[in-house]
Design a protein around this motif. Sequence first.
Motif, PDB file in Angstrom:
ATOM      1  N   TYR A  19       0.941  -1.351  -0.110  1.00 41.13           N
ATOM      2  CA  TYR A  19       0.010  -0.322  -0.337  1.00 41.13           C
ATOM      3  C   TYR A  19       0.724   1.211  -0.089  1.00 41.13           C
ATOM      4  CZ  TYR A  19      -3.864   3.496   1.804  1.00 41.13           C
ATOM      5  OH  TYR A  19      -4.085   4.280   1.409  1.00 41.13           O
ATOM      6  N   PHE A  92      -9.342   6.667   5.528  1.00 43.86           N
ATOM      7  CA  PHE A  92      -8.702   6.318   4.907  1.00 43.86           C
ATOM      8  C   PHE A  92      -7.499   7.298   4.768  1.00 43.86           C
ATOM      9  CE2 PHE A  92     -12.829   6.969   1.466  1.00 43.86           C
ATOM     10  CZ  PHE A  92     -13.223   6.386   1.563  1.00 43.86           C
ATOM     11  N   CYS A  98      -5.988   4.630  -2.164  1.00 36.13           N
ATOM     12  CA  CYS A  98      -6.760   3.424  -2.555  1.00 36.13           C
ATOM     13  C   CYS A  98      -5.757   2.345  -2.754  1.00 36.13           C
ATOM     14  CB  CYS A  98      -8.190   3.672  -3.063  1.00 36.13           C
ATOM     15  SG  CYS A  98      -9.084   2.297  -3.688  1.00 36.13           S
ATOM     16  N   ASN A 101      -7.156   0.431  -5.787  1.00 35.94           N
ATOM     17  CA  ASN A 101      -7.270   1.199  -6.899  1.00 35.94           C
ATOM     18  C   ASN A 101      -5.001   1.204  -7.279  1.00 35.94           C
ATOM     19  OD1 ASN A 101      -7.351   3.042  -9.168  1.00 35.94           O
ATOM     20  ND2 ASN A 101      -8.042   4.605  -8.388  1.00 35.94           N
ATOM     21  N   GLU A 155     -13.546   6.647  -6.865  1.00 38.14           N
ATOM     22  CA  GLU A 155     -11.530   6.142  -7.077  1.00 38.14           C
ATOM     23  C   GLU A 155     -12.151   7.645  -7.329  1.00 38.14           C
ATOM     24  OE1 GLU A 155     -10.381   3.506  -5.832  1.00 38.14           O
ATOM     25  OE2 GLU A 155     -11.657   2.319  -5.160  1.00 38.14           O
ATOM     26  N   ILE A 158     -10.713   9.487  -4.733  1.00 39.89           N
ATOM     27  CA  ILE A 158      -9.837   9.520  -3.483  1.00 39.89           C
ATOM     28  C   ILE A 158      -8.403   9.559  -4.922  1.00 39.89           C
ATOM     29  CG2 ILE A 158      -8.357   7.296  -2.936  1.00 39.89           C
ATOM     30  CD1 ILE A 158     -11.394   5.794  -1.983  1.00 39.89           C
ATOM     31  N   LYS A 162      -5.437  11.907  -2.412  1.00 34.46           N
ATOM     32  CA  LYS A 162      -4.241  11.569  -2.659  1.00 34.46           C
ATOM     33  C   LYS A 162      -3.547  12.777  -3.571  1.00 34.46           C
ATOM     34  CE  LYS A 162      -1.176   7.915  -4.151  1.00 34.46           C
ATOM     35  NZ  LYS A 162      -1.131   7.031  -5.281  1.00 34.46           N
TER      36      LYS A 162
END
Length: 182
Positions: A19, A92, A98, A101, A155, A158, A162
Amino acid sequence: MKKTTTRDKIINSAFKLFYEKGFNATSIDDILKDASLNKGSLYHVFKGKKELLLTVIEEKIAKNLEEKYKGIKDAQNPLQFLKEKLLSTDNFDFKHGCALNNLVQEMSPADKDVAKALQKIYVALEHTYYLSLRDLVMSEDKKIALSKMMLATVEGAIMAAKSAQNKEPFLEIVQQLFKMIK
């Protein structure tokens, strides 16, 4: 209290590092160091890094999402349930985005088995979003199309958060999404 097994330590460390750094940038040594395990530990449990990744996808990413949305079927107002789950951003991590993703972008073009495992989660998420539309008066085809658009929008939200390294773009986009649906 359940004792953490070697397998659990490896999976948890791999999930965290895949991650944070990505699959390709994470070495077996990185995982073992993070898990405080010796060199041979991983290969007693997993055939290799790919098998570990597939396990992380199934046992961490898929299970985390199942757990997050498990109440949607029984929710009095499933659309509101989904909205509240999405806007509750405590869990989150907008710095890293994600996990699903990130892996889709990195690994789907590179490995068919991984792409298939990740696609299975996306299909389950689309179904979750579809369930949130149960009370809306529209055709099934429109509900299916809307659920896909909702997932793509979330998505993308997100990804925007990010990029900005904060949750504001995500919150703004998700709130607009639900305003448009009503």
